[in-house]
Motif scaffolding. Structure first.
Motif, short mmCIF file in Angstrom:
data_model
loop_
_atom_site.label_atom_id
_atom_site.label_comp_id
_atom_site.label_asym_id
_atom_site.label_seq_id
_atom_site.Cartn_x
_atom_site.Cartn_y
_atom_site.Cartn_z
N PRO A 297 0.83 -1.20 0.00
CA PRO A 297 0.00 0.00 0.00
C PRO A 297 0.87 1.26 0.00
N ALA A 298 0.48 2.23 -0.82
CA ALA A 298 1.17 3.51 -0.88
C ALA A 298 0.13 4.62 -0.85
N SER A 299 0.32 5.60 0.03
CA SER A 299 -0.65 6.68 0.20
C SER A 299 -0.09 8.00 -0.31
N GLU A 300 -1.00 8.82 -0.83
CA GLU A 300 -0.62 10.15 -1.31
C GLU A 300 -1.83 11.07 -1.21
N PRO A 301 -1.60 12.39 -1.11
CA PRO A 301 -2.74 13.33 -1.07
C PRO A 301 -3.54 13.23 -2.36
N CYS A 302 -4.86 13.39 -2.23
CA CYS A 302 -5.74 13.34 -3.40
C CYS A 302 -6.66 14.56 -3.36
N PRO A 303 -6.22 15.68 -3.93
CA PRO A 303 -7.06 16.88 -3.92
C PRO A 303 -8.30 16.68 -4.77
N ASN A 304 -9.36 17.41 -4.42
CA ASN A 304 -10.58 17.35 -5.21
C ASN A 304 -10.37 17.97 -6.58
N ILE A 305 -11.17 17.52 -7.54
CA ILE A 305 -11.07 18.07 -8.89
C ILE A 305 -11.68 19.47 -8.92
N GLU A 306 -11.48 20.16 -10.02
CA GLU A 306 -12.08 21.49 -10.21
C GLU A 306 -13.59 21.36 -10.10
N PRO A 307 -14.24 22.15 -9.26
CA PRO A 307 -15.66 21.94 -9.01
C PRO A 307 -16.55 22.30 -10.19
N ALA A 308 -17.59 21.48 -10.40
CA ALA A 308 -18.60 21.81 -11.41
C ALA A 308 -19.65 22.73 -10.79
N THR A 309 -19.89 22.63 -9.50
CA THR A 309 -20.83 23.40 -8.67
C THR A 309 -22.28 23.01 -8.96
N TYR A 310 -23.12 23.31 -7.98
CA TYR A 310 -24.54 22.96 -8.06
C TYR A 310 -25.25 23.66 -9.21
N SER A 311 -24.66 24.73 -9.74
CA SER A 311 -25.31 25.46 -10.84
C SER A 311 -25.48 24.59 -12.07
N VAL A 312 -24.70 23.51 -12.18
CA VAL A 312 -24.83 22.60 -13.32
C VAL A 312 -26.23 22.02 -13.39
N PHE A 313 -26.84 21.80 -12.23
CA PHE A 313 -28.20 21.25 -12.23
C PHE A 313 -29.14 22.13 -13.04
N TYR A 314 -29.11 23.43 -12.77
CA TYR A 314 -30.04 24.34 -13.46
C TYR A 314 -29.66 24.54 -14.93
N SER A 315 -28.38 24.66 -15.21
CA SER A 315 -27.98 24.83 -16.60
C SER A 315 -28.32 23.59 -17.42
N GLN A 316 -28.19 22.41 -16.82
CA GLN A 316 -28.54 21.17 -17.50
C GLN A 316 -30.05 21.08 -17.75
N PHE A 317 -30.84 21.54 -16.79
CA PHE A 317 -32.29 21.51 -16.97
C PHE A 317 -32.71 22.46 -18.09
N ALA A 318 -32.06 23.62 -18.16
CA ALA A 318 -32.35 24.55 -19.26
C ALA A 318 -32.01 23.92 -20.61
N LYS A 319 -30.89 23.21 -20.68
CA LYS A 319 -30.49 22.55 -21.93
C LYS A 319 -31.50 21.46 -22.31
N ALA A 320 -32.03 20.77 -21.31
CA ALA A 320 -33.03 19.74 -21.59
C ALA A 320 -34.28 20.34 -22.21
N ILE A 321 -34.72 21.47 -21.66
CA ILE A 321 -35.90 22.14 -22.22
C ILE A 321 -35.61 22.64 -23.63
N ASP A 322 -34.47 23.29 -23.80
CA ASP A 322 -34.10 23.79 -25.13
C ASP A 322 -33.96 22.66 -26.14
N GLY A 323 -33.45 21.52 -25.68
CA GLY A 323 -33.19 20.40 -26.58
C GLY A 323 -34.41 19.60 -26.93
#
Length: 366
Positions: A297-323
């Motif tokens: 076993p080998a351990s190393e720090p694992c930083p979080n990825i660049e956040p997508a943020t909760y705003s993706v939920f609303y932008s995705q819903f708008a795209k669904a309506i438009d699409g």
């Protein structure tokens, strides 16, 4: 699914959004995200009893303020309805909005029962309307980081998965619907919904389920089920443990041994997606990734990825309506219904004290 169109010019202007309910969820998790989504316009709020300290029309000058949902849905200029009320009202309010040909976003838990969820899905399909459930924790940065590690194969074959949403709140809160033993209430419908949904997204439906639903609090006069532990068994050999507790005296409450996502606290503090630093975890909150190298076993720090943020939920819903159905909604209602099914089985398992086979109870589930 083809979307119902209220006017031929709808797609050329922002969609008007009406929110039912003006509590913390509306103020923290929905209105800030609507305001940063160009495709949506905060148009109306249903608030039955404004007070001097809590008045939506004062906080948002220029919006329409309705006293009843029945009056609001009759407004032809409303395109999208967001439901932020107690779970026992979700079914009736969703059905009302769909019957008036509105697109619907409903807070989790989707409904109290899977039968109610199925009815709403059928109404939406028959009327060619978009229906989605606000499972915002799918866009937690730690969850997205974990999803990336799984997709890349970094973790190899997963045989055990454990996810927590623990807090140290040993004293029962006073006042509010969450303190009452109502249908759709308690820890499993609240925080448990988020955790079960995330396991469902990562690994799909389990084959068997074992539930422990009850209270950890010593003093619980209302008898609310404030905590849960749910074991999700997969024929592949994977065992997923979901746990939400209220007696957990840890200084740093962790989940999959990552820290809890920072977006909720930032939204409560008035920050919005797009603001400097929104959703970005400090370096000292990086997780630890342990892998096998040369048999050790080998351990190393694992930083979080660049956040997508909760705003993706609303932008995705708008795209669904438009699409017009060519783009999926951010959270499929069927998946949210499956989560309610798992909650029903976890509660039944807890009552009967045995492990249940999922398909024995939902023969058509897949």
């Amino acid at each position: 699914m083809a979307a119902y169109t209220q006017s031929s010019t709808m797609a050329s202007k922002p969609y008007n959004v009406a929110i039912i309910g003006y509590g913390m969820s509306a103020k923290v998790f929905h209105i800030p995200l609507i305001q940063v989504t160009p495709a949506f316009n905060l148009y109306a709020i249903v608030q039955r009893n404004p007070t001097a300290e809590n008045d939506a029309s004062k906080d948002h000058p220029g919006i329409k303020l309705y006293r009843s949902s029945e009056d609001m849905v009759q407004d032809p200029d409303v395109d999208v309805v967001v439901i932020n009320t107690i779970p026992t009202s979700h079914f009736e309010l969703c059905r009302l909005a769909l019957e008036y040909h509105k697109y619907v976003i409903v807070e989790k838990p989707f409904t109290v029962t899977s039968e109610e969820a199925d009815d709403l899905i059928n109404i939406a399909v028959n009327r060619d309307l978009f229906l989605t459930v606000y499972q915002n924790r799918r866009w937690d940065t730690d969850f997205l980081t974990l999803s990336k590690l799984l997709k890349e194969g970094t973790l190899g074959r997963v045989v055990e998965f454990e996810t927590h949403f623990d807090r140290h709140r040993p004293e029962a809160p006073s006042g509010g619907w969450k303190t009452k033993p109502l249908p759709g209430g308690g820890g499993i419908y609240d925080l448990g919904t988020h955790l079960i949904d995330q396991v469902y997204v990562l690994f799909g439906l389990p084959d068997r389920i074992t539930g422990f639903v009850g209270s950890q609090r010593e003093h619980n006069p209302e008898g609310v089920d404030d905590s849960c532990t749910v074991l999700l068994h997969y024929d592949s050999g994977l065992l997923a443990t979901v746990k939400a507790g209220v007696v957990s005296p840890e200084v740093n409450q962790l989940r999959y041994w990552f820290h809890l996502d920072c977006q909720e606290n930032q939204l409560k503090a008035g920050k919005k997606p797009g603001d400097a630093g929104f959703g970005i975890e400090p370096k000292d909150r990086a997780g630890t990734l342990t892998v096998i190298r040369d048999g050790q076993p080998a351990s190393e720090p694992c930083p979080n990825i660049e956040p997508a943020t909760y705003s993706v939920f609303y932008s995705q819903f708008a795209k669904a309506i438009d699409g017009q159905g060519t783009v999926p909604v951010p959270v499929e209602a069927k998946g949210a219904m499956d989560v309610i099914r798992l909650i029903e089985l976890a509660r039944l398992s807890s009552t009967e004290g045995r492990t249940l086979k999922v398909k024995d109870h939902y023969a058509g589930i897949d």
